[in-house]
Structures are given as structure tokens and as C-alpha cells.
Design a protein around this motif. Structure first.
Motif, short mmCIF file in Angstrom:
data_model
loop_
_atom_site.label_atom_id
_atom_site.label_comp_id
_atom_site.label_asym_id
_atom_site.label_seq_id
_atom_site.Cartn_x
_atom_site.Cartn_y
_atom_site.Cartn_z
N GLU A 1 18.76 67.73 41.60
CA GLU A 1 18.14 67.65 40.28
C GLU A 1 16.88 66.77 40.32
N LYS A 2 16.99 65.66 41.02
CA LYS A 2 15.88 64.71 41.07
C LYS A 2 14.67 65.29 41.80
N HIS A 3 14.95 66.00 42.92
CA HIS A 3 13.84 66.45 43.77
C HIS A 3 13.51 67.94 43.59
N GLY A 4 14.29 68.63 42.78
CA GLY A 4 14.01 70.05 42.55
C GLY A 4 14.18 70.91 43.78
N VAL A 5 15.09 70.52 44.66
CA VAL A 5 15.35 71.33 45.86
C VAL A 5 16.82 71.75 45.87
N LYS A 6 17.05 72.85 46.55
CA LYS A 6 18.42 73.34 46.69
C LYS A 6 18.93 72.91 48.06
N PHE A 7 20.08 72.26 48.10
CA PHE A 7 20.65 71.81 49.37
C PHE A 7 21.54 72.91 49.93
N ALA A 8 21.24 73.34 51.15
CA ALA A 8 22.01 74.44 51.76
C ALA A 8 22.63 73.97 53.07
N PRO A 9 23.90 73.59 53.06
CA PRO A 9 24.51 73.10 54.30
C PRO A 9 25.14 74.21 55.14
N THR A 10 25.11 74.02 56.44
CA THR A 10 25.86 74.86 57.39
C THR A 10 26.72 73.89 58.19
#
Lengths: 407, 286
Positions: free
Chosen positions: A78-87
Motif C-alpha cells: 500500500e505504501k509503495h504502490g507495488v505488488k509483492f509476488a513471492p516464489t
């Protein structure tokens, strides 16, 4: 402002291909095919094409599942406007394989432990990081700061290429009613016929061989002798004679094992039920069992040998930035993410969720019991451990493991 | 003209699909099997070292033999269970036949990993079977805890629905009046089964056998979670080469050997059976 030309106007341009001017819409089949092909190409390529200056929209991490904290991640997104995509991955070698086959373009952040980060850096799979951009590093225990902890600093250039966040050993968790402490203080307890059918080890071939290697080298008396490579003893770099001894020992051990556990949940069940009384593990299961005991959910008392008397294996989990990340906005987001993940408040949550000791000093946030349980005053013992490393020859080690499995 | 386009499209799409996703990966696997790895690096030097290792290493031959035996036993047991089940559905299923057959597919609605882990819970030291036994004062059944027997139970559980479905479909297309004809001519029910029902449904049975045998040969999950220290099978050892040990070239050679073994197994079965007498109509009129 010039208005856009309507499509119908463009389409009504006279077509004079065959010499006869025509009005109205005329569509050539080749043009349609070309348009469809171009459209398809653009659609397919769009997710992979973006200008270097564009703000990052996604942060892709290759990591261990146990360190995922959904609430912290959501707040960061939310803060950085990025989507975190873990593998997720299990062992270092698996992550290494993924990175080597083009993974530096697929991942921005990577986790690794022991000597693996330095291997990644040598092979240009990861890049340097700037501790000044990660202010939470000031909370690192002194033993994990770059001045003392050299595993994450390039000796030639002095640049840092990783940030430690959790640490531990591959110690022995045991049932105190079934195994006396002096026995459990030695790796030999995992090979003792007196406990046949009530022992278990992990399915990780590197750590099984390395741990047995420490015992074999101790028994052979080679652990303190000069090594063929001139370096101090490293259980991940065994001589052929030591490897032969390890193979023999592991074959003998096979008859004593109930199973090789695949995950912590299985090991916890086996220990709880009394089917298994001792097993090497990362102390995560030990902490889970202690928590259950404290709540009165189980009666059995378990203890954990951090470093056996012959020596033990240790690990320091680190956050790394992939070499595919360029300077600029993406690097800033990566370093910002690492900073978020190693703040004392987040590390406290990680310790409780994963059952790992932290490299960040969270004593001010912890009870005396937690300080003891998470080894906050025992970081000095790290120096007695052999760090997780890459086997000297994976081919030789694979043969040893396969022969043991087939025996 | 339109038919030609339709034929080209109908045959072309699957052909391209198979070429891209089956033939090309298989060929790349064959090429990789003739290279070698050195500490997680692929060295592109042509050699047959991986095949020599497989042939002389001993361990890999052991894994293959274990897998062949396991796949054979599991397939036979599955056939033995599936036949009466399918036959009963045909005879007594009435209008619920399809529903009963579909019921066997219900486990497929969950993932294979989940099913194997659930089975681990059932057969393990704390599982339902041993928990009940211990509650009744009996000793736990050690032979179902992390053994090859546990792996076999897991594999039968995983592949039985496929075998039941295939045999059911075979029986569904079988003309039951032939059994009546055999009985009219004096055959006992057993003889009618042995001489009419079984041979005319043999092709379906063989398909069921093959669809169980081949995936069992390369099984990874069941031996990993259920098999215990002595339960390493060929597929599990092969997966290890592509996972933690990073010996991809050896793994590729193991894959090629497995592929060839599967083909030989199917051919051996096919050569010993007269397909025209088994209800198989794919060969046209003889």
C-alpha cells in the motif's frame, strides 16, 4: 488541440489498387492478419517491456515460505504502490538452480544462507546493496554487522551484497525422558542402535552428509589435521576417504530411522507422538513444542542441542538483491523492502511466526523467556558452527546419497 | 476446400501442440543427457558418461527394478480391485451407473499432494488406523508406517479411479447378450466370464493397466511422503537430480531410460495380446 481523425474517415480513403477508385471500407486479408499478429505480439510482450525509468509495479521475491508476513507485506504494498509476488523454495541449491537458469530476470529479491550469497555474488547472480539505504541495519547484533560478519562482504572491493536477518543451527531436538543430555550432545546419538526406529532426519542430502562428515572426520582424526586444500576443515569439502566413511555411516543409520521428514509439521507430529525421540532440525520445531508445553497441550519435555560437541552446522539467512535489478527506483524499492522486513518490530513477528532466532536485536521487545528461547544472548556461538555451503562436488555427493538410498 | 481447411486446423493445432510441448522438450532432454554437469554447471561436452553411470552405478538399476516391481504390483492390485467394482456398477448400478463411476473421480477434485499428505496422516504413527489400534490396546502396524507397503497403498489409492473408469467404459460398450448366448450353449457363469467377458474386455483392462503402470514408474510424491528410508523409487531419485543435487544431465539420462522402459513395457504387453480378439476396433477389418 487537433481532434483525432475518426476511424471511419481513414477507412473511407479511396482504394486505387486495381485502378478503380472505390469508396467505403476495404479490408485486405493480409492487413488483417498483420494487424492481428502485431496486436498479439504487443499483448504478449507488454508485461515484459517497460521503460527503465518507470516506477516499479511489482516486487518479485525468491524466498522461504516461513518468512512471509501477510500484514507487513500488505502495508508495504500500500505504501509503495507495488505488488509483492513471492516464489518459494526449500533448499539453497534449488534457489541457485532457479537463479542460474535466467532467474535474475525473474526475481528482484532473493534469500539464501551460509556461504551461498558469496557464491551468488561471485557468479554475478546478485548485486551490491547499500547499508546506508537500509537504516534498520543499525539494530543488527554486533556479530552480524559487516565489521565482524564477513560472509556478506566482498573481500576484494569491500562492498556489501546482503543483509542478514535470521540465524540458527542444524541442532538436535530430543525427548529428555528418552535420551540423556550427554548423549544428545553428540552427533553420534543420531547413529546409535539403542534408538533404532525412533530417530528421524531431514530429507536434505547436503546437511545429512555434512553432519555425518563432522562425525566421521572426528572419528578419523582428520578434523584438526591439515587439509589437502590448505584450508580449515569444512564439512562441505570432504576427502574421498571421509566421504566413503560418511556413506558407510549413513547406510548404517538407514536401519535406525523411522523416516526422513519432509516438513516441520510432520516432524512435530512424530516427536509429539513419541514415535521419534531425536532429530536434527533448525530449532523451529523445538520452539513450537516448547510453546505447546507452556500452554499445557503436551506433557513431554524436549531440549535442543545447539552445537554438538564434535561441531555443528549453522546458517544465517540473508536478503539479497538480484543482479537483474538496475540502479534507481527498483533498487530503492528492494532496499526499502529489506529495511521494512528487518525493523525490530517486524523481526519480532518473524521470530514468533517462523520460530527462528533473529540477527536484529529485539531484546527490548522480548520477555526474558523469549530472549532465552530465541538465543538472543548466544549469538557468539555462531563462530563455533560450520556455515551451510555448497558441496565440493555435487556429483560425488549425489552418488553417495543415491548409493545410500539404494543400499 | 473448406473441409481441407477444417482438417488442417483440427489436425494441425494438436500436432503443433505436441511438437512444441512434447517432442521438443523430449529432444532437448535427450541432448542434455549426452552432456554433463559439474557443480551446478552444464558442461556441453558430448559423452555417454551419464548412461555409463546409470548402467554401472548399481543404485540407479536398483531404483528402476524397485519401480518396475512397485508399478507392476500396484497395477495388478488396481486391476483386481477395479474389475469387480466396475462389474458391480454395470450389473447393479442401474440409472446411477454414471454417478457411481463419477464418485470415483471425486478424489481428483483435490490435488495429488494433498491426497498423499492426507494418506500420510492416515497411515502414520498418529494416523487413524494406528490410533484406533493403540486405543484398543494393540500394537501399531509398523509395516504401514513409512514403508514400501505404505507407498503401494498410496499409489493404488491415487490410480485406482483411473483403472475403474477405464474398465467401466470397456464393460459399458460390451454386448452383454454374448454372455447369455454362452450360457444358452451350456457355459457356466465362470466359463462365460473366462471365455467371453474377460477376453472381450482385455483391451480395456490393458489400457487401465498401462494408465496405472506408467505413472507409477515415475511416481515421486507417494514414495517421498510414505516410503520411508528404504522407499526411494526411480521417479523420486530422478526428481532429486533436477532439484537439490543439480545433476541435471544425469537426471535427463534417467528420464530417457524411463521413457524407453515405458515404451518397451507397453510394446511387450501389446505383442503378447491379439488386439483383434480383445474388443479393440482401431485396427480396422482384418
Amino acid at each position: 488541440m487537433k481532434p483525432l481523425q475518426p476511424i471511419s474517415a481513414a477507412a473511407s480513403t479511396p482504394d486505387i489498387q486495381d485502378g478503380t477508385p472505390r469508396t467505403g471500407i476495404s479490408v485486405d486479408r493480409r492487413d488483417v492478419l498483420k494487424t492481428i499478429a502485431a496486436g498479439a505480439l504487443v499483448t504478449l510482450a507488454a508485461p515484459y517491456v517497460r521503460p527503465a525509468s518507470a516506477a516499479p509495479s511489482q516486487l518479485r521475491a525468491l524466498m522461504w515460505e516461513g518468512y512471509l508476513l501477510p500484514d507487513v507485506i500488505a502495508a508495504f504494498e500500500e505504501k509503495h504502490g507495488v505488488k509483492f509476488a513471492p516464489t518459494f523454495f526449500d533448499g539453497n541449491s534449488e534457489a541457485y538452480n532457479k537463479l542460474r537458469v535466467g532467474g535474475t530476470k525473474d526475481f528482484d529479491l532473493v534469500q539464501a544462507d551460509g556461504f551461498w550469497p558469496s557464491l551468488y555474488y561471485r557468479e554475478k547472480l546478485i548485486r551490491d546493496v547499500d547499508y546506508a539505504k537500509i537504516p534498520a541495519t543499525e539494530h543488527l547484533f554486533p556479530v552480524f554487522k559487516p565489521a565482524e560478519f564477513k560472509l556478506l562482504t566482498d573481500a576484494a572491493t569491500g562492498v556489501d551484497f546482503g543483509v542478514p536477518f535470521c540465524w540458527g543451527s542444524y541442532g538436535i531436538t530430543y525427548n529428555t525422558a528418552e535420551m540423556p543430555a550427554d548423549k544428545a550432545n553428540s552427533i553420534a546419538c543420531l547413529f546409535d542402535p539403542a534408538y533404532a526406529g525412533r530417530l528421524s532426519t531431514s530429507a536434505r542430502f547436503e546437511e545429512n552428509i555434512a553432519l555425518a562428515g563432522i562425525l566421521v572426520a572426528t572419528r578419523m582424526g582428520t578434523i584438526d589435521k591439515p587439509r589437502p586444500n590448505g584450508k580449515p576443515f569444512n564439512p562441505y569439502d570432504l576427502t574421498d576417504e571421509e566421504l566413503a566413511g560418511v556413506e558407510k555411516l549413513l547406510i548404517e543409520q538407514k536401519a535406525l530411522l523411522l523416516t526422513r521428514y519432509q516438513d516441520n509439521a510432520t516432524l512435530a507430529q512424530l516427536l509429539e507422538s513419541g514415535a521419534v525421540i531425536a532429530a536434527p532440525e533448525f530449532a523451529q520445531v523445538y520452539r513450537q513444542l516448547l510453546a505447546k508445553k507452556a500452554k499445557g497441550e503436551i506433557d513431554t519435555t524436549f531440549a535442543h542441542t545447539l552445537v554438538p560437541r564434535e561441531g555443528g552446522l549453522g546458517w544465517v539467512d540473508t536478503w539479497l538483491v538480484s543482479s537483474g535489478v538496475p540502479d534507481g527506483a527498483m533498487l530503492d524499492v528492494c532496499q526499502s523492502f529489506i529495511d521494512t522486513m528487518i525493523t525490530p518490530e517486524t523481526m519480532k513477528k518473524i521470530a514468533l511466526a517462523s520460530g527462528c532466532s533473529t540477527t536484529i536485536d529485539i531484546r527490548s521487545l522480548s520477555t526474558p523467556e523469549e530472549q532465552a528461547l530465541y538465543l538472543m544472548d548466544r549469538t557468539g556461538e555462531l563462530s563455533k558452527m560450520y556455515m551451510f555451503d555448497q558441496p565440493s562436488s555435487t556429483e560425488k555427493w549425489e552418488r553417495v546419497w543415491s548409493r545410500m538410498q539404494a543400499a | 476446400m473448406r473441409r481441407r481447411w477444417a482438417a488442417a486446423l483440427l489436425l494441425g493445432v494438436p500436432t503443433v501442440f505436441l511438437l512444441a510441448l512434447f517432442v521438443v522438450p523430449l529432444l532437448s532432454m535427450v541432448v542434455l543427457s549426452f552432456w554433463r554437469t559439474e557443480n551446478y554447471h552444464i558442461v556441453q561436452e558430448w559423452n555417454v558418461g551419464n548412461y555409463v553411470t546409470l548402467a554401472t552405478g548399481g543404485a540407479y538399476v536398483t531404483f528402476l527394478i524397485r519401480s518396475l516391481v512397485m508399478a507392476g504390483v500396484v497395477s495388478l492390485v488396481s486391476i483386481l480391485i477395479a474389475w469387480p467394482v466396475s462389474y458391480a456398477i454395470i450389473l447393479y448400478g442401474g440409472r446411477y451407473r454414471l454417478l457411481l463411476t463419477l464418485a470415483f473421480a471425486v478424489p481428483f477434485l483435490t490435488g495429488e499432494v494433498l491426497r498423499v499428505i492426507a494418506l500420510q496422516g492416515l497411515l502414520g504413527p498418529l494416523g487413524l488406523i494406528n490410533a484406533v489400534l493403540m486405543a484398543l490396546g494393540s500394537a501399531p502396524l509398523r509395516f504401514i508406517m513409512y514403508t514400501n507397503v505404505a507407498s503401494a497403498i498410496g499409489l493404488v489409492y491415487l490410480y485406482l479411479p483411473i483403472v475403474v473408469t477405464v474398465i467401466y467404459l470397456s464393460l459399458l460398450n460390451f454386448d452383454a447378450r454374448l454372455i447369455d448366448a454362452a450360457k444358452i450353449f451350456g457355459a457356466s457363469p465362470l466359463r462365460a466370464f473366462v471365455e467371453v467377458t474377460w477376453p472381450l474386455n482385455l483391451f480395456g483392462t490393458l489400457i487401465g493397466f498401462a494408465l496405472c503402470f506408467i505413472p507409477c514408474l515415475s511416481a515421486t510424491l507417494a514414495p517421498r511422503f510414505l516410503g520411508g528410508p528404504n522407499g526411494t523409487l526411480y521417479g523420486m531419485a530422478m526428481a532429486q537430480q533436477f532439484g537439490e543435487s543439480g545433476t541435471w544431465a544425469l537426471g535427463a539420462a534417467m528420464g530417457v531410460v524411463l521413457f524407453l522402459t515405458s515404451i518397451v513395457a507397453v510394446l511387450l504387453v501389446g505383442m503378447r495380446v491379439n488386439l483383434r480378439r480383445t474388443g479393440f476396433t482401431g485396427l480396422g477389418r482384418g
